[in-house]
Design an enzyme around this catalytic site. Structure first.
Site, PDB file in Angstrom:
ATOM      1  N   CYS A  45      -5.193  -3.500   2.615  1.00 36.79           N
ATOM      2  CA  CYS A  45      -4.903  -3.471   4.048  1.00 36.79           C
ATOM      3  C   CYS A  45      -6.143  -3.630   4.933  1.00 36.79           C
ATOM      4  O   CYS A  45      -6.726  -4.694   4.984  1.00 36.79           O
ATOM      5  CB  CYS A  45      -4.125  -2.192   4.359  1.00 36.79           C
ATOM      6  SG  CYS A  45      -3.191  -2.335   5.905  1.00 36.79           S
TER       7      CYS A  45
ATOM      8  N   GLU B 199       0.855  -1.195   0.000  1.00 33.83           N
ATOM      9  CA  GLU B 199       0.000   0.000   0.000  1.00 33.83           C
ATOM     10  C   GLU B 199       0.898   1.255   0.000  1.00 33.83           C
ATOM     11  O   GLU B 199       1.951   1.276   0.661  1.00 33.83           O
ATOM     12  CB  GLU B 199      -0.848  -0.043   1.294  1.00 33.83           C
ATOM     13  CG  GLU B 199      -1.756   1.134   1.520  1.00 33.83           C
ATOM     14  CD  GLU B 199      -2.501   1.016   2.873  1.00 33.83           C
ATOM     15  OE1 GLU B 199      -2.081   0.208   3.742  1.00 33.83           O
ATOM     16  OE2 GLU B 199      -3.497   1.729   3.052  1.00 33.83           O
TER      17      GLU B 199
ATOM     18  N   LYS C 162      -9.346   2.236  -2.059  1.00 32.88           N
ATOM     19  CA  LYS C 162      -9.584   1.608  -0.751  1.00 32.88           C
ATOM     20  C   LYS C 162     -10.960   1.980  -0.185  1.00 32.88           C
ATOM     21  O   LYS C 162     -11.283   3.166  -0.034  1.00 32.88           O
ATOM     22  CB  LYS C 162      -8.472   2.020   0.208  1.00 32.88           C
ATOM     23  CG  LYS C 162      -8.483   1.289   1.541  1.00 32.88           C
ATOM     24  CD  LYS C 162      -7.240   1.670   2.354  1.00 32.88           C
ATOM     25  CE  LYS C 162      -7.131   0.900   3.649  1.00 32.88           C
ATOM     26  NZ  LYS C 162      -5.903   1.263   4.400  1.00 32.88           N
TER      27      LYS C 162
ATOM     28  N   VAL D 214      -0.234  -2.660  10.848  1.00 33.76           N
ATOM     29  CA  VAL D 214       0.398  -2.280  12.116  1.00 33.76           C
ATOM     30  C   VAL D 214      -0.025  -3.203  13.267  1.00 33.76           C
ATOM     31  O   VAL D 214       0.264  -2.913  14.422  1.00 33.76           O
ATOM     32  CB  VAL D 214       0.099  -0.807  12.480  1.00 33.76           C
ATOM     33  CG1 VAL D 214       0.794   0.142  11.524  1.00 33.76           C
ATOM     34  CG2 VAL D 214      -1.408  -0.540  12.488  1.00 33.76           C
TER      35      VAL D 214
HETATM   36  C1  ACM Z   1      -4.040   0.032   7.160  1.00 39.20           C
HETATM   37  O1  ACM Z   1      -5.141  -0.049   6.611  1.00 39.20           O
HETATM   38  N1  ACM Z   1      -3.044   0.656   6.565  1.00 39.20           N
HETATM   39  C2  ACM Z   1      -3.802  -0.576   8.484  1.00 39.20           C
END
Ligand code: ACM
Length: 264
Positions: A144, A38, A109, A171
């Site tokens: 992510c 990402e 996203k 994370v």
């Molecule tokens: C994320 O969506 N970068 C944790």
């Protein structure tokens, strides 16, 4: 068909360095499909649209045009996370670049994580799958934090994905529990390209946890990177093996669904 996932630590703000790094990886990895993390061209921990907007590329322009040309010249499928500008909007996007540029597409996203809400507009593409007839593969993308929503992988499974790719900057480590299930319940390959390293803003630090992974359609782990090292993981995949969703003479994981009884 060879699939590679690249784990590296993009440098916050430094598009020039990150883009060169991505170019070098593409040049040296001899695989049919290469997945990057990402926001691989810019780093992650931005705090406002004033910060992200100047670093944005439009699909088909800037860095993305360079990567597209490489996809075409080198006959590789490339997936890379970047800051996308579309009109007045700024998205956290992944470019899916095919050798045939007519197939190339952009996923924006859907579920924004933490301070991303200050930096990006909410993605509006929804989940979709691109079929590459020449390679006989169907690829879908999520990014992510989308992993927390089983609907994301399910949508891609129902849309016919053989392979779900997930450019990430994760994370936490809890995704290692969920991703094998997403692969198994949809009978798809699932490739997570995570980054590693730390980014610090105003005394707040984010530690990205690496351990990029490729899961087989039975949920098993095919390859995994370490937590804190630049690594390329590579495996052979057989996309057509994902398409028969039955697992015995009477049961088929998609045909057995009862959506009329599910709550939306
Ligand atoms: C994320 O969506 N970068 C944790």
């Amino acid at each position: 068909m060879k699939l590679s996932v690249v784990q590296f630590a993009p440098v916050l703000w430094d598009k020039k360095v990150n883009t060169q790094k991505i170019i070098d990886f593409i040049d040296k990895i001899d695989s049919d499909i290469i997945i990057f993390p990402e926001l691989a061209t810019t780093g992650y921990f931005f705090e406002s649209k004033e910060e992200t907007a100047p670093l944005a590329d439009e699909m088909g322009q800037g860095d993305i045009a360079v990567f597209q040309q490489m996809a075409t010249d080198q006959d590789k499928i490339i997936v890379v996370g970047f800051i996308e500008k579309a009109g007045i909007k700024i998205f956290n996007s992944a470019a899916l670049l095919f050798p045939d540029s007519d197939l190339s597409a952009c996923y924006r996203k859907t579920h924004l994580f933490y301070k991303e809400r200050f930096c990006f507009d909410e993605g509006d593409t929804g989940y979709f799958v691109v079929r590459d007839e020449n390679r006989d593969i169907n690829i879908g993308t999520m990014i992510c934090y989308d992993w927390r929503f089983p609907e994301a992988a399910r949508s891609l499974g129902i849309a016919g994905a053989d392979l779900i790719v997930c450019p990430s900057n994760l994370v936490t480590d809890v995704w290692h529990i969920a991703m094998p299930a997403r692969a198994l319940e949809n009978k798809v390959y699932l490739a997570v390209a995570n980054r590693f390293g730390t980014e610090i803003r105003n005394e707040e630090s984010l530690l990205f946890l690496g351990r990029s992974a490729i899961h087989k359609y039975n949920g098993s782990l095919m390859e995994q990177a370490p937590a804190d090292k630049e690594t390329v993981i590579t495996t052979e995949i057989s996309p057509a093996e994902t398409r028969n969703k039955s697992f015995n003479e009477f049961n088929d994981i998609f045909k057995d669904r009862r959506p009329e009884l599910y709550i939306r």
